[in-house]
Design an enzyme around this catalytic site. Structure first.
Site, PDB file in Angstrom:
ATOM      1  N   ASN A  93      39.073  33.807  39.260  1.00 13.02           N
ATOM      2  CA  ASN A  93      38.361  33.615  37.980  1.00 13.02           C
ATOM      3  C   ASN A  93      38.068  32.153  37.724  1.00 13.02           C
ATOM      4  O   ASN A  93      38.772  31.274  38.227  1.00 13.02           O
ATOM      5  CB  ASN A  93      39.236  34.080  36.790  1.00 13.02           C
ATOM      6  CG  ASN A  93      39.538  35.555  36.819  1.00 13.02           C
ATOM      7  OD1 ASN A  93      38.787  36.345  37.367  1.00 13.02           O
ATOM      8  ND2 ASN A  93      40.666  35.925  36.238  1.00 13.02           N
TER       9      ASN A  93
ATOM     10  N   GLU B 146      44.599  42.692  38.683  1.00  8.69           N
ATOM     11  CA  GLU B 146      43.273  42.300  38.164  1.00  8.69           C
ATOM     12  C   GLU B 146      42.135  42.765  39.068  1.00  8.69           C
ATOM     13  O   GLU B 146      41.020  42.260  38.969  1.00  8.69           O
ATOM     14  CB  GLU B 146      43.207  40.775  37.967  1.00  8.69           C
ATOM     15  CG  GLU B 146      43.985  40.315  36.741  1.00  8.69           C
ATOM     16  CD  GLU B 146      43.829  38.847  36.412  1.00  8.69           C
ATOM     17  OE1 GLU B 146      44.083  38.483  35.261  1.00  8.69           O
ATOM     18  OE2 GLU B 146      43.478  38.044  37.301  1.00  8.69           O
TER      19      GLU B 146
ATOM     20  N   THR C  63      60.639  38.457  35.064  1.00 10.37           N
ATOM     21  CA  THR C  63      60.577  37.039  34.697  1.00 10.37           C
ATOM     22  C   THR C  63      60.676  36.905  33.178  1.00 10.37           C
ATOM     23  O   THR C  63      60.137  37.726  32.432  1.00 10.37           O
ATOM     24  CB  THR C  63      59.288  36.379  35.231  1.00 10.37           C
ATOM     25  OG1 THR C  63      58.157  37.080  34.726  1.00 10.37           O
ATOM     26  CG2 THR C  63      59.253  36.393  36.746  1.00 10.37           C
TER      27      THR C  63
ATOM     28  N   ASP D 216      52.181  33.111  37.983  1.00 13.62           N
ATOM     29  CA  ASP D 216      51.529  33.082  39.301  1.00 13.62           C
ATOM     30  C   ASP D 216      52.245  32.099  40.227  1.00 13.62           C
ATOM     31  O   ASP D 216      52.430  32.370  41.419  1.00 13.62           O
ATOM     32  CB  ASP D 216      50.058  32.681  39.159  1.00 13.62           C
ATOM     33  CG  ASP D 216      49.305  33.672  38.290  1.00 13.62           C
ATOM     34  OD1 ASP D 216      49.653  34.869  38.329  1.00 13.62           O
ATOM     35  OD2 ASP D 216      48.390  33.252  37.566  1.00 13.62           O
TER      36      ASP D 216
HETATM   37  O1  RIB Z   1      47.957  34.152  35.061  1.00 16.95           O
HETATM   38  C1  RIB Z   1      47.000  33.249  34.587  1.00 16.95           C
HETATM   39  C2  RIB Z   1      45.631  33.706  34.973  1.00 16.95           C
HETATM   40  O2  RIB Z   1      45.357  34.924  34.316  1.00 16.95           O
HETATM   41  C3  RIB Z   1      44.523  32.785  34.571  1.00 16.95           C
HETATM   42  O3  RIB Z   1      44.229  31.816  35.533  1.00 16.95           O
HETATM   43  C4  RIB Z   1      43.381  33.736  34.281  1.00 16.95           C
HETATM   44  O4  RIB Z   1      42.287  33.605  35.139  1.00 16.95           O
HETATM   45  C5  RIB Z   1      43.975  35.134  34.329  1.00 16.95           C
HETATM   46  O5  RIB Z   1      43.676  35.780  35.487  1.00 16.95           O
END
Ligand code: RIB
Length: 297
Positions: A13, A141, A208, A240
């Site tokens: 994204n 996603e 987490t 992430d």
């Molecule tokens: O986890 C953070 C991410 O969630 C962001 O970078 C955004 O793009 C969404 O995917």
């Protein structure tokens, strides 16, 4: 030590980030402080986190044929991620995330765009890369049928999967069982796992908990690996960073406790800079942070 090979199958994204002191309520307009466009997407973020820590990383995902797409692909390439698995979708916009950063926390709306074209047929083209990986990293996603397809394939071929169920979406219980490690945050855990379901999956879960660290199930009890206390600037991408780093540590043969501590430290470093990928550490940065913080104990 052999360099771990990690393949991320997930979202890419462009993050449109507004920093504001006040979050508007419905129908209200407020004046924000700052706006920035930075690369993101849970898949791409996890790929960058693992690449900065020295793993060989392949990204399988899609971008639009818009200016964002080219920028996002180039950024991943510059981070050392193998981008052969990223192809543009004709007449489609890249995934975007609208992010509000306020009061040391964030709110995110993702519009998937090209991420919806990460279909099972698309992923099949990269089967060779998937099967030669030490670990596959998956998030929620991209289309659910693709996640199910990858879980099925990896179970058949005995490839380890770390599944990060973010954002929370329902999935058939049979598929959860195919992942080796499942990493919801506390909110996702509460949304997805009823007591009975969790009972069957307990040994796979790492939950987490932000600055409190992360918990996993050991010897029939929840064990918490404490987080590192730091002053956050932007918590976007902390989860992430945790997942990408966890994958590297697990692939390098760390115990679960060591891997969680390593990932907690990486997440703590990541939130001290702006943007999802901005503060993700390199191996040297992470080692010196851990040394500094554990020396005090
Ligand atoms: O986890 C953070 C991410 O969630 C962001 O970078 C955004 O793009 C969404 O995917």
């Amino acid at each position: 030590m052999k360099t771990p090979v990690i393949t991320v199958i997930g979202s890419i994204n462009m993050d449109m980030v507004t920093t504001t002191d006040v979050v508007p309520t419905q129908g209200e307009t407020v004046i924000g402080k700052k706006f920035k466009t930075v690369p993101g997407g849970k898949g791409a973020n996890q790929a960058v986190a693992a690449a900065r820590l020295g793993a060989t990383v392949h990204m399988v995902g899609r971008i639009g044929d818009d200016p964002f797409g080219a920028i996002l692909r180039k950024r991943l390439e510059d981070e050392g991620v193998n981008v052969t698995g990223i192809e543009p979708v004709h007449q489609c916009s890249s995934g975007v995330a609208t992010i509000i950063v306020s009061n040391e926390d964030n709110r995110i709306i993702v519009t998937p765009g090209a991420n919806d074209e990460v279909t099972p047929n698309y992923v099949k083209k990269f089967k060779g890369v998937i099967l030669s990986s030490d670990i596959i990293l998956l998030q929620f996603e991209i289309p659910m049928e693709t996640i199910e397809f990858v879980l099925e394939l990896c179970e058949q071929e005995k490839v380890t999967v770390i599944l990060n169920p973010a954002p929370a979406r329902k999935m058939n219980i049979a598929y959860w069982r195919k992942a080796q490690i499942i990493t919801p945050n506390k909110t996702e855990y509460n949304a997805l796992f009823s007591r009975e379901t969790a009972g069957n999956l307990l040994e796979k879960l790492i939950v987490t908990e932000g600055k409190n660290g992360a918990s996993y199930y050991k010897n029939k009890e929840w064990e918490t690996v404490s987080g590192f206390q730091v002053k956050p600037i932007d918590t976007t991408g902390a989860g992430d960073t945790f997942n990408g780093s966890l994958a590297v540590a697990v692939a390098n043969g760390s115990t679960l406790e060591e891997a969680i501590q390593f990932a907690n430290a990486a997440a703590a470093l990541s939130i001290q800079s702006f943007g999802a990928q901005g503060g993700m550490p390199t191996t040297d940065q992470l080692k010196s942070f851990i040394d500094k913080h554990t020396a005090k104990d």
